[in-house]
Design an enzyme around this catalytic site. Sequence first.
Site, PDB file in Angstrom:
ATOM      1  N   SER A  74       0.850  -1.185   0.000  1.00 23.83           N
ATOM      2  CA  SER A  74       0.000   0.000   0.000  1.00 23.83           C
ATOM      3  C   SER A  74       0.887   1.237   0.000  1.00 23.83           C
ATOM      4  O   SER A  74       1.823   1.331   0.802  1.00 23.83           O
ATOM      5  CB  SER A  74      -0.912   0.005   1.229  1.00 23.83           C
ATOM      6  OG  SER A  74      -1.736   1.152   1.246  1.00 23.83           O
TER       7      SER A  74
ATOM      8  N   HIS B 293      -1.979   7.399  -4.940  1.00 26.26           N
ATOM      9  CA  HIS B 293      -2.232   6.210  -4.114  1.00 26.26           C
ATOM     10  C   HIS B 293      -2.131   4.984  -5.008  1.00 26.26           C
ATOM     11  O   HIS B 293      -2.528   5.011  -6.180  1.00 26.26           O
ATOM     12  CB  HIS B 293      -3.622   6.280  -3.486  1.00 26.26           C
ATOM     13  CG  HIS B 293      -4.189   4.942  -3.115  1.00 26.26           C
ATOM     14  ND1 HIS B 293      -5.123   4.290  -3.898  1.00 26.26           N
ATOM     15  CD2 HIS B 293      -3.946   4.135  -2.065  1.00 26.26           C
ATOM     16  CE1 HIS B 293      -5.433   3.137  -3.332  1.00 26.26           C
ATOM     17  NE2 HIS B 293      -4.735   3.013  -2.224  1.00 26.26           N
TER      18      HIS B 293
END
Length: 293
Positions: free
Chosen positions: A115, A129
Amino acid sequence: MEQEKARAAAWFESLRNEICTAFEGLEDALADGPHATQPPARFQRKPTKRDSGDGADAGGGVMSVMRDGRVFEKVGVNISTVYGTLGAAAQASMSARPGLSGLADDPRFWASGISLVAHMNSPKTPAVHMNTRMFWTPHGWWFGGGADLNPMVENPEDTAFFHARLKAACDRHNPAYYPRYKAWADEYFMIKHWNEPRGVGGIFYDDHCTGDWEEDFAFTQDVGRAFLAAFVPLTEKHMNSEWTGAEREHQLIRRGRYAEFNLVYDRGTQFGLQTGHNPEAVLMSLPPVAKWP
């Protein structure tokens, strides 16, 4: 499935290493701007543990965070491999997923992934992201992930460039993936209480299981590789540009919106907190500084 789990976890770690090297290279390459005279930042790594609540080994991961850099104000690239049994809250949130209706009978799980969230110094350089992951229970396995771009002010040329790289990765596997997963991203990254998108989208997929593990793993790998091809050139394009105080103020307001989405709607945040993962790692995505009007 044990061999497949090990391969997926190793891939997420190798992608982490590649991304960290590329981002440190951007720190070295900055030539102009307010932060050009300070030393380039480097990632600091810290192990994390999942708290199972009963003292059993429940896995963990590694946080890689770079702060106060020349290009990156804060960027985290976390990897984790966690396992154990899903609690009632996690079971309830996942039981509607395909093939997972029997979780109450056997709530064992295993999950591994990467992540990433990057918040940039320059308001001209988009925040970003990315994540990819594999999830397993005795009832089935699936992959998920994607990437989305979060500029302070949209640049249509940048948006087209970013999406083209993700589309190319999707098209190598199935031409239906990009339109499907772009639409999913547009819906998922909507800040519903403001009725506005978090950024300019990208792709988002979850519960991805065609029945062919090798093919689904290859697709997820291509999504991870496409991220660097999509984001690094945009950073190089804008990172030496000057910006104004008004642009910085707007950046901080947009970051407030980003924080709201992650705390209210983000699946990964909810899953991490529900399953006892290290809160510092789960909340790594939050910006270092933000404002609200």
